[in-house]
Design an enzyme around this catalytic site. Sequence first.
Site, PDB file in Angstrom:
ATOM      1  CG  HIS A  58      -9.809  -3.950   5.993  1.00  0.00           C
ATOM      2  ND1 HIS A  58      -9.661  -4.281   5.004  1.00  0.00           N
ATOM      3  CD2 HIS A  58     -10.354  -4.995   6.640  1.00  0.00           C
ATOM      4  CE1 HIS A  58     -10.355  -5.394   4.558  1.00  0.00           C
ATOM      5  NE2 HIS A  58     -10.802  -5.996   5.698  1.00  0.00           N
ATOM      6  CD  GLU A  60      -6.737   0.164   3.863  1.00  0.00           C
ATOM      7  OE1 GLU A  60      -6.949  -0.607   4.925  1.00  0.00           O
ATOM      8  OE2 GLU A  60      -6.435  -0.297   2.964  1.00  0.00           O
ATOM      9  CB  CYS A  88      -9.826  -4.644   0.030  1.00  0.00           C
ATOM     10  SG  CYS A  88     -10.734  -3.739   1.325  1.00  0.00           S
ATOM     11  CB  CYS A  91     -10.251   0.008   2.309  1.00  0.00           C
ATOM     12  SG  CYS A  91     -10.112  -0.909   3.741  1.00  0.00           S
TER      13      CYS A  91
END
Length: 173
Positions: A58, A60, A88, A91
């Site tokens: 992701h 992040e 999420c 993360c």
Amino acid sequence: MSRMSEEVDIKFLKEAYKEALKAYSIDEVPVGAVVVIDGTIIGRGYNRRIKENNAILHAEVVAIQDACKNIKNWRLDGATIYITNEPCLMCAGAIMHARIRRVVFGSLNEKMGAILSNFRVFDDNNTPYTVEYRYIEDKNASQILKDYFSVKRGRENNEKSFTDCFYNRGSSR
């Protein structure tokens, strides 16, 4: 928050949006992130999980990895991470483990959001680290996600191509 800090937050959210555009250009879910310490970007990232077949890539996580590599330290004490979309659970956990002090995000993640939308991880007093957060609505950040998923759904119906949508976005974003 002071007007000055809001201007700084908006400035770095725009940098995160530039990362999201990179993801969009490679047909990846358009989320971008930058990690900042003392007004300097030390890490950048955008979603790469589809292209690299890796569930944890992701924006992040990629930005945190880049920041840690650049400062040669896994602790990002005093850092702020700017993200185009609400993190999420995975993360949010990575943000806490990296010791990031603050999160600023530009759109809500109604499906997987862990800060405001579905969970309130950073409001839980049982978490080991305190992380401040701020949501600043960014119409571009939410619109690029809507566009992306609209094209994905449309592709199933042969409505329009991803490339057509991307190149018709213009440079104003």
